[in-house]
Design a protein around this motif. Sequence first.
Motif, PDB file in Angstrom:
ATOM      1  N   GLU A  32       0.662  -0.766   0.391  1.00 12.62           N
ATOM      2  CA  GLU A  32      -0.295  -0.291   0.031  1.00 12.62           C
ATOM      3  C   GLU A  32       1.073   1.140  -0.098  1.00 12.62           C
ATOM      4  O   GLU A  32       0.289   2.594  -0.489  1.00 12.62           O
ATOM      5  CB  GLU A  32      -0.784   0.130   0.867  1.00 12.62           C
ATOM      6  CG  GLU A  32      -1.394   1.330   1.157  1.00 12.62           C
ATOM      7  CD  GLU A  32      -3.027   0.913   2.294  1.00 12.62           C
ATOM      8  OE1 GLU A  32      -3.808   1.759   1.893  1.00 12.62           O
ATOM      9  OE2 GLU A  32      -3.162   0.302   3.478  1.00 12.62           O
ATOM     10  N   ASP A  33       1.366   1.377   0.863  1.00 12.97           N
ATOM     11  CA  ASP A  33       2.708   2.830   1.103  1.00 12.97           C
ATOM     12  C   ASP A  33       3.543   3.490  -0.847  1.00 12.97           C
ATOM     13  O   ASP A  33       3.586   3.654  -0.592  1.00 12.97           O
ATOM     14  CB  ASP A  33       3.477   2.370   1.915  1.00 12.97           C
ATOM     15  CG  ASP A  33       5.177   1.280   1.233  1.00 12.97           C
ATOM     16  OD1 ASP A  33       5.975   1.657   1.615  1.00 12.97           O
ATOM     17  OD2 ASP A  33       4.287   0.535   1.604  1.00 12.97           O
ATOM     18  N   LYS A  34       3.653   1.271  -1.536  1.00 11.97           N
ATOM     19  CA  LYS A  34       4.655   2.301  -2.071  1.00 11.97           C
ATOM     20  C   LYS A  34       3.604   2.818  -3.760  1.00 11.97           C
ATOM     21  O   LYS A  34       3.616   3.400  -4.028  1.00 11.97           O
ATOM     22  CB  LYS A  34       5.317   0.785  -3.042  1.00 11.97           C
ATOM     23  CG  LYS A  34       5.767  -0.228  -1.627  1.00 11.97           C
ATOM     24  CD  LYS A  34       6.765  -1.456  -2.831  1.00 11.97           C
ATOM     25  CE  LYS A  34       7.505  -1.967  -1.258  1.00 11.97           C
ATOM     26  NZ  LYS A  34       7.087  -2.179  -0.202  1.00 11.97           N
ATOM     27  N   ILE A  35       2.061   1.944  -3.887  1.00 13.02           N
ATOM     28  CA  ILE A  35       1.809   1.943  -4.620  1.00 13.02           C
ATOM     29  C   ILE A  35       0.561   3.801  -4.207  1.00 13.02           C
ATOM     30  O   ILE A  35       1.046   4.639  -5.184  1.00 13.02           O
ATOM     31  CB  ILE A  35      -0.211   1.690  -4.154  1.00 13.02           C
ATOM     32  CG1 ILE A  35       0.520  -0.124  -4.962  1.00 13.02           C
ATOM     33  CG2 ILE A  35      -0.796   1.853  -5.164  1.00 13.02           C
ATOM     34  CD1 ILE A  35      -0.786  -0.967  -5.090  1.00 13.02           C
ATOM     35  N   LEU A  36       0.572   3.654  -3.141  1.00 15.03           N
ATOM     36  CA  LEU A  36       0.508   5.746  -2.524  1.00 15.03           C
ATOM     37  C   LEU A  36       1.237   6.782  -3.014  1.00 15.03           C
ATOM     38  O   LEU A  36       1.224   7.915  -3.971  1.00 15.03           O
ATOM     39  CB  LEU A  36      -0.285   5.298  -1.002  1.00 15.03           C
ATOM     40  CG  LEU A  36      -1.627   5.015  -0.579  1.00 15.03           C
ATOM     41  CD1 LEU A  36      -1.663   4.881   0.866  1.00 15.03           C
ATOM     42  CD2 LEU A  36      -2.923   5.297  -1.785  1.00 15.03           C
TER      43      LEU A  36
END
Length: 202
Positions: A15-19
Amino acid sequence: MKLIVMTRPTFFVEEDKILANLFEEGLENLHLYKPGAAPMYSERLLTLLGEDYNRKISVHGHYYLKEEYNLRGIHIDDAFTEPPVGYKGNLSRTCHAISELKETKKRANYVFLHSIFDSQTNADEKQSFTREELEKASKEGLIDKKVYALGGMNLDTIRLIKDLGFGGVVICGDLWNRFNIHHEIDYRELLNHFELLQKTID
Protein backbone atom coordinates in the motif's frame (compact mmCIF):
# COMPACT_ATOMS: atom_id res chain seq x y z
CA MET A 1 -13.42 18.69 -11.25
CA LYS A 2 -11.24 17.49 -8.40
CA LEU A 3 -10.16 13.87 -7.98
CA ILE A 4 -10.00 12.27 -4.54
CA VAL A 5 -8.76 8.73 -3.97
CA MET A 6 -10.06 6.86 -0.94
CA THR A 7 -7.91 4.04 0.39
CA ARG A 8 -9.02 0.43 0.53
CA PRO A 9 -10.78 -0.19 3.87
CA THR A 10 -8.08 -2.72 4.83
CA PHE A 11 -4.29 -2.46 4.89
CA PHE A 12 -2.07 -4.47 2.56
CA VAL A 13 1.65 -5.00 2.00
CA GLU A 14 2.29 -2.84 -1.07
CA GLU A 15 0.00 0.00 0.00
CA ASP A 16 2.64 2.58 0.90
CA LYS A 17 4.49 1.99 -2.39
CA ILE A 18 1.32 2.34 -4.47
CA LEU A 19 0.19 5.47 -2.63
CA ALA A 20 3.63 7.07 -3.04
CA ASN A 21 3.46 6.37 -6.77
CA LEU A 22 -0.04 7.86 -6.99
CA PHE A 23 1.20 11.04 -5.31
CA GLU A 24 4.13 11.16 -7.74
CA GLU A 25 1.64 10.80 -10.62
CA GLY A 26 -0.24 13.88 -9.42
CA LEU A 27 -2.67 12.78 -6.68
CA GLU A 28 -3.48 15.86 -4.62
CA ASN A 29 -6.02 14.52 -2.11
CA LEU A 30 -6.03 11.09 -0.45
CA HIS A 31 -8.60 10.04 2.12
CA LEU A 32 -7.22 7.54 4.63
CA TYR A 33 -10.27 5.38 5.38
CA LYS A 34 -9.66 2.28 7.52
CA PRO A 35 -12.88 1.64 9.49
CA GLY A 36 -12.43 -0.53 12.55
CA ALA A 37 -8.64 -0.68 12.31
CA ALA A 38 -6.39 0.12 15.26
CA PRO A 39 -4.71 3.53 14.86
CA MET A 40 -1.21 2.00 15.10
CA TYR A 41 -1.63 0.61 11.58
CA SER A 42 -2.47 4.05 10.19
CA GLU A 43 0.53 5.44 12.04
CA ARG A 44 2.72 2.80 10.43
CA LEU A 45 1.40 3.59 6.95
CA LEU A 46 1.93 7.32 7.42
CA THR A 47 5.45 6.71 8.70
CA LEU A 48 6.27 4.52 5.70
CA LEU A 49 4.95 7.17 3.32
CA GLY A 50 7.07 9.88 4.88
CA GLU A 51 6.42 13.57 5.44
CA ASP A 52 6.44 14.66 1.79
CA TYR A 53 2.81 13.65 1.23
CA ASN A 54 1.21 14.42 4.61
CA ARG A 55 -0.36 17.69 3.49
CA LYS A 56 -2.31 15.76 0.84
CA ILE A 57 -3.94 13.29 3.26
CA SER A 58 -7.23 13.60 5.15
CA VAL A 59 -8.04 11.06 7.84
CA HIS A 60 -11.35 9.36 8.70
CA GLY A 61 -11.37 8.70 12.46
CA HIS A 62 -8.35 8.76 14.84
CA TYR A 63 -8.35 12.51 14.37
CA TYR A 64 -5.26 13.04 16.53
CA LEU A 65 -3.28 11.81 13.51
CA LYS A 66 -4.05 15.12 11.79
CA GLU A 67 -1.93 17.08 14.25
CA GLU A 68 0.65 14.39 14.93
CA TYR A 69 1.51 13.97 11.26
CA ASN A 70 0.56 17.47 10.06
CA LEU A 71 -2.08 16.07 7.70
CA ARG A 72 -4.35 18.01 5.34
CA GLY A 73 -7.50 17.58 7.42
CA ILE A 74 -10.15 15.31 8.90
CA HIS A 75 -13.29 13.75 7.44
CA ILE A 76 -16.49 13.05 9.39
CA ASP A 77 -18.58 10.28 7.84
CA ASP A 78 -21.95 11.97 8.45
CA ALA A 79 -23.54 15.41 8.40
CA PHE A 80 -24.17 15.81 12.12
CA THR A 81 -21.31 14.60 14.34
CA GLU A 82 -19.44 17.51 15.90
CA PRO A 83 -15.72 17.84 15.11
CA PRO A 84 -13.24 17.52 17.98
CA VAL A 85 -13.47 20.39 20.46
CA GLY A 86 -11.35 23.31 19.30
CA TYR A 87 -10.64 21.85 15.86
CA LYS A 88 -9.91 24.61 13.33
CA GLY A 89 -8.39 22.86 10.32
CA ASN A 90 -9.66 21.52 7.00
CA LEU A 91 -12.90 19.60 7.49
CA SER A 92 -14.94 17.49 5.09
CA ARG A 93 -18.08 15.42 5.63
CA THR A 94 -20.27 12.80 4.00
CA CYS A 95 -23.94 13.55 3.30
CA HIS A 96 -26.30 10.62 2.83
CA ALA A 97 -29.27 12.71 1.72
CA ILE A 98 -29.66 15.66 -0.66
CA SER A 99 -31.58 17.49 2.08
CA GLU A 100 -28.38 17.56 4.18
CA LEU A 101 -26.30 19.40 1.60
CA LYS A 102 -27.35 23.02 2.10
CA GLU A 103 -26.47 23.28 5.79
CA THR A 104 -23.53 20.86 5.74
CA LYS A 105 -21.73 22.80 3.01
CA LYS A 106 -21.66 25.81 5.35
CA ARG A 107 -19.74 23.79 7.94
CA ALA A 108 -17.23 22.02 5.72
CA ASN A 109 -14.59 22.74 3.09
CA TYR A 110 -16.29 20.15 0.87
CA VAL A 111 -18.76 17.29 1.24
CA PHE A 112 -19.22 13.84 -0.29
CA LEU A 113 -22.70 12.88 -1.51
CA HIS A 114 -23.17 9.13 -1.10
CA SER A 115 -24.14 6.88 -2.90
CA ILE A 116 -24.44 8.23 -6.43
CA PHE A 117 -24.23 4.76 -8.03
CA ASP A 118 -23.86 1.20 -6.73
CA SER A 119 -20.57 0.74 -4.92
CA GLN A 120 -17.79 -1.21 -6.63
CA THR A 121 -16.29 -2.00 -3.22
CA ASN A 122 -19.27 -2.96 -1.05
CA ALA A 123 -22.14 -4.89 -2.64
CA ASP A 124 -24.51 -3.69 0.10
CA GLU A 125 -24.10 -0.02 -0.84
CA LYS A 126 -26.63 0.71 -3.56
CA GLN A 127 -27.49 3.83 -5.54
CA SER A 128 -29.36 6.27 -3.29
CA PHE A 129 -30.67 8.83 -5.79
CA THR A 130 -32.44 8.86 -9.14
CA ARG A 131 -31.07 10.83 -12.05
CA GLU A 132 -34.09 13.12 -11.73
CA GLU A 133 -33.34 13.83 -8.06
CA LEU A 134 -29.74 14.71 -8.87
CA GLU A 135 -30.74 16.97 -11.77
CA LYS A 136 -33.23 18.79 -9.50
CA ALA A 137 -30.57 19.25 -6.81
CA SER A 138 -28.19 20.60 -9.44
CA LYS A 139 -30.73 23.11 -10.76
CA GLU A 140 -31.44 24.27 -7.20
CA GLY A 141 -27.74 24.88 -6.58
CA LEU A 142 -27.44 22.17 -3.93
CA ILE A 143 -24.89 20.32 -6.06
CA ASP A 144 -21.97 22.63 -6.77
CA LYS A 145 -18.17 22.80 -6.61
CA LYS A 146 -18.18 21.92 -2.88
CA VAL A 147 -20.01 18.61 -3.47
CA TYR A 148 -18.06 15.51 -4.55
CA ALA A 149 -19.73 12.39 -5.95
CA LEU A 150 -19.08 9.18 -3.99
CA GLY A 151 -20.22 5.68 -4.91
CA GLY A 152 -19.65 3.76 -8.13
CA MET A 153 -17.34 6.32 -9.71
CA ASN A 154 -15.50 5.09 -12.82
CA LEU A 155 -14.62 6.38 -16.28
CA ASP A 156 -18.21 6.03 -17.51
CA THR A 157 -20.04 7.42 -14.49
CA ILE A 158 -17.65 10.37 -14.20
CA ARG A 159 -18.76 11.48 -17.65
CA LEU A 160 -22.40 11.17 -16.57
CA ILE A 161 -22.04 13.29 -13.45
CA LYS A 162 -19.88 16.01 -14.99
CA ASP A 163 -22.96 17.69 -16.41
CA LEU A 164 -24.59 17.77 -12.98
CA GLY A 165 -22.07 20.29 -11.67
CA PHE A 166 -20.27 18.21 -9.05
CA GLY A 167 -17.01 19.74 -7.88
CA GLY A 168 -15.22 16.41 -7.79
CA VAL A 169 -15.35 12.65 -7.61
CA VAL A 170 -14.20 10.12 -5.01
CA ILE A 171 -12.55 7.03 -6.48
CA CYS A 172 -12.19 3.79 -4.55
CA GLY A 173 -13.18 0.42 -5.99
CA ASP A 174 -12.61 1.39 -9.63
CA LEU A 175 -8.94 1.90 -8.82
CA TRP A 176 -8.22 -0.72 -6.15
CA ASN A 177 -10.06 -3.51 -7.97
CA ARG A 178 -7.27 -3.35 -10.57
CA PHE A 179 -4.74 -4.79 -8.15
CA ASN A 180 -5.12 -8.16 -6.43
CA ILE A 181 -3.49 -7.71 -3.03
CA HIS A 182 -3.16 -11.47 -2.57
CA HIS A 183 -1.61 -12.50 -5.89
CA GLU A 184 0.05 -9.49 -7.54
CA ILE A 185 3.09 -7.30 -7.00
CA ASP A 186 2.95 -5.38 -10.30
CA TYR A 187 0.63 -2.39 -9.95
CA ARG A 188 1.27 -0.70 -13.31
CA GLU A 189 -2.32 -1.34 -14.43
CA LEU A 190 -3.57 0.57 -11.39
CA LEU A 191 -1.26 3.51 -12.09
CA ASN A 192 -2.20 3.56 -15.78
CA HIS A 193 -5.87 3.65 -14.82
CA PHE A 194 -5.22 6.55 -12.45
CA GLU A 195 -3.80 8.51 -15.38
CA LEU A 196 -6.97 7.82 -17.37
CA LEU A 197 -9.09 9.02 -14.47
CA GLN A 198 -7.10 12.25 -14.27
CA LYS A 199 -7.60 12.90 -17.98
CA THR A 200 -11.35 12.22 -17.68
CA ILE A 201 -11.95 14.78 -14.93
CA ASP A 202 -10.02 17.56 -16.70
